[in-house]
Design a protein around this motif. Structure first.
Motif, PDB file in Angstrom:
ATOM      1  N   LYS A 215     -15.173  -2.146  -4.842  1.00 14.38           N
ATOM      2  CA  LYS A 215     -16.321  -1.806  -4.010  1.00 14.38           C
ATOM      3  C   LYS A 215     -16.038  -0.528  -3.211  1.00 14.38           C
ATOM      4  O   LYS A 215     -16.890   0.376  -3.137  1.00 14.38           O
ATOM      5  N   LEU A 216     -14.854  -0.451  -2.605  1.00 14.24           N
ATOM      6  CA  LEU A 216     -14.500   0.746  -1.835  1.00 14.24           C
ATOM      7  C   LEU A 216     -14.449   1.981  -2.722  1.00 14.24           C
ATOM      8  O   LEU A 216     -14.888   3.073  -2.312  1.00 14.24           O
ATOM      9  N   ALA A 217     -13.908   1.838  -3.926  1.00  9.92           N
ATOM     10  CA  ALA A 217     -13.850   2.969  -4.851  1.00  9.92           C
ATOM     11  C   ALA A 217     -15.252   3.460  -5.192  1.00  9.92           C
ATOM     12  O   ALA A 217     -15.516   4.669  -5.261  1.00  9.92           O
TER      13      ALA A 217
ATOM     14  N   ILE B  52      -5.235   0.493   1.868  1.00 11.82           N
ATOM     15  CA  ILE B  52      -6.286   1.486   1.659  1.00 11.82           C
ATOM     16  C   ILE B  52      -5.799   2.842   2.138  1.00 11.82           C
ATOM     17  O   ILE B  52      -5.347   2.992   3.281  1.00 11.82           O
ATOM     18  N   ALA B  53      -5.883   3.852   1.278  1.00 11.32           N
ATOM     19  CA  ALA B  53      -5.392   5.195   1.607  1.00 11.32           C
ATOM     20  C   ALA B  53      -6.080   5.755   2.848  1.00 11.32           C
ATOM     21  O   ALA B  53      -7.227   5.394   3.157  1.00 11.32           O
TER      22      ALA B  53
ATOM     23  N   ASP C  12       1.139   4.838   6.568  1.00 20.00           N
ATOM     24  CA  ASP C  12      -0.040   5.586   6.993  1.00 20.00           C
ATOM     25  C   ASP C  12      -1.330   5.040   6.386  1.00 20.00           C
ATOM     26  O   ASP C  12      -2.412   5.597   6.614  1.00 20.00           O
ATOM     27  N   TYR C  13      -1.241   3.948   5.628  1.00 23.71           N
ATOM     28  CA  TYR C  13      -2.420   3.358   5.001  1.00 23.71           C
ATOM     29  C   TYR C  13      -3.130   2.409   5.977  1.00 23.71           C
ATOM     30  O   TYR C  13      -2.617   2.096   7.054  1.00 23.71           O
TER      31      TYR C  13
ATOM     32  N   LEU D 141      -5.523   2.517  -3.695  1.00 23.04           N
ATOM     33  CA  LEU D 141      -5.834   1.160  -3.236  1.00 23.04           C
ATOM     34  C   LEU D 141      -4.839   0.208  -3.887  1.00 23.04           C
ATOM     35  O   LEU D 141      -4.584   0.304  -5.095  1.00 23.04           O
ATOM     36  N   ILE D 142      -4.271  -0.705  -3.102  1.00 27.27           N
ATOM     37  CA  ILE D 142      -3.275  -1.640  -3.616  1.00 27.27           C
ATOM     38  C   ILE D 142      -3.667  -3.043  -3.184  1.00 27.27           C
ATOM     39  O   ILE D 142      -3.783  -3.322  -1.982  1.00 27.27           O
ATOM     40  N   SER D 143      -3.864  -3.924  -4.152  1.00 33.00           N
ATOM     41  CA  SER D 143      -4.214  -5.306  -3.845  1.00 33.00           C
ATOM     42  C   SER D 143      -2.966  -6.172  -3.883  1.00 33.00           C
ATOM     43  O   SER D 143      -2.141  -6.061  -4.794  1.00 33.00           O
TER      44      SER D 143
END
Length: 375
Positions: A105-107, A250-251, A87-88, A232-234
């Motif tokens: 940046k997104l955070a 990205i959640a 669902d991400y 967030l997972i890189s």
């Protein structure tokens, strides 16, 4: 013109590879337990990987992100199902540092805050923001210095809460397992408590799974051992088996807007073809299960060697602390035993073989390694 000499080079040049072996121009065979910094996930020159890239380059090698690329959509669907984050949302880019830059940046966009909390001995990349959250002054220029990053000791929950209680932090960034920091595995309970604290104080959690992800530890992501989910997972390294590629998971609660993020080469047709073939092989050859099994075997056997100071890790992400210099041991492994390994710190030998690593290859390494350390 000559090369800008920023690398310490071994006097050996691999010119071809197959599976977990590489070969120099003279045909000398080297067992590869490093995979070029954990990049080689399914093995060198896997035939399915070669065919996928060949087929794609014959059709279309590149076009920009100004047009539809259905391979990106397919990769997002496949990756979501494979890792349990279906669902991400997926943003594709080129390197792990770039993925971490975009995560921070997104955070910051989402929370309206500027500060990031990182951990001692962390390594998150060499670009400006990524190096700012990397705990290594030797690679930080004055340009990289910022009051927006603070560090706390690894596995120290009280120190984390003291910082987050100020409610100044957009995110906490942590590696699933610290790689360059010496294969330091966070406690599962610490990870669960960290996740709870970030929710308590309205801070986002960024999991850097660049080295520890993509099945290397015996689960798709190392943080899944703790049973948590990140915001967030890189990912990078093994995602495309050597083709330059990275991604950010990205959640669902993040709202994208046009122009918020961007990249020229990210998610190009060749990269997506490579990444899809990697997922094909990981699934069809059960490589995550193999990483768990072979990693457990290696760790068990290495712990029997009395001369070693410590053995730690998960799956095929293993740190071995030797007596004396780890760098010297790595040289001896290359030139005396024809085995590639990596390093971290003064005494650590880092083992990051491809996920297709076999018991016979593990035994080949163990025999050679014992011969060196027991002398």
């Amino acid at each position: 013109m000559k090369l800008f000499e920023v690398y310490s080079l071994y006097n050996v040049e691999p010119v071809r590879g197959k599976g977990c072996y590489v070969y120099d121009a003279q045909g000398t065979e080297y067992l590869d337990l490093y995979g070029g910094h954990a990049v080689i996930s399914i093995g060198h020159a896997h035939p399915h990987y070669i065919q996928a890239i060949t087929d794609q380059v014959c059709k279309l090698g590149f076009y920009s992100n100004s047009v539809i690329n259905s391979l990106q959509v397919k990769l997002a669907d496949r990756l979501g199902k494979a890792c349990g984050y279906d669902d991400y949302q997926l943003f594709l880019c080129n390197s792990g540092a770039e993925a971490n830059e975009n995560a921070m940046k997104l955070a910051s966009f989402h929370t309206g805050k500027a500060k990031i909390l990182a951990f001692s001995h962390a390594f998150h990349g060499r670009t400006s923001g990524a190096v700012a959250v990397t705990d290594n002054p030797k690679i930080q220029a004055p340009f990289n210095e910022t009051p927006n990053v603070e560090f706390v000791p690894f596995n120290d929950l009280a120190a984390v809460e003291q910082k987050l209680a100020t409610k100044e932090f957009a995110a906490v960034i942590i590696e699933g397992i610290q790689g360059v920091g010496g294969i330091q595995v966070p406690d599962d309970q610490f990870m669960r408590d960290l996740r709870a604290l970030t929710k308590k104080y309205g801070t986002l959690l960024i999991l850097d799974e660049i080295q520890s992800g993509y099945g290397r530890t015996g689960k798709f992501f190392a943080h899944q051992y703790a049973g948590i989910e990140a915001d967030l997972i890189s990912v990078a390294k093994g995602i495309a088996n050597g083709f330059p590629m990275a991604a950010l998971l990205i959640a669902p609660f993040f709202d994208p807007r046009i122009g918020m993020l961007g990249t020229t080469f990210g998610g190009n047709h060749l990269a997506c073809a490579a990444a899809l073939s990697v997922l094909d092989v990981i699934e069809s050859e059960h490589l995550i299960d193999n990483a768990a099994e072979m990693g457990a075997y290696l760790i068990t056997e290495l712990k029997k060697i009395k001369q070693l100071k410590d053995v730690r890790g998960r799956g095929l992400m293993i740190g071995v602390d030797v007596e004396g210099s780890g760098a010297e041991m790595r040289k001896r492994l290359i030139f005396d035993k024809h085995i590639f390994t990596g390093g971290a710190g003064q005494s650590t030998v880092r083992l990051l073989p491809a996920l297709c690593f076999s018991k016979a290859q593990a035994d080949q390494f163990l025999t050679a390694f014992k011969d060196l350390v027991e002398k």
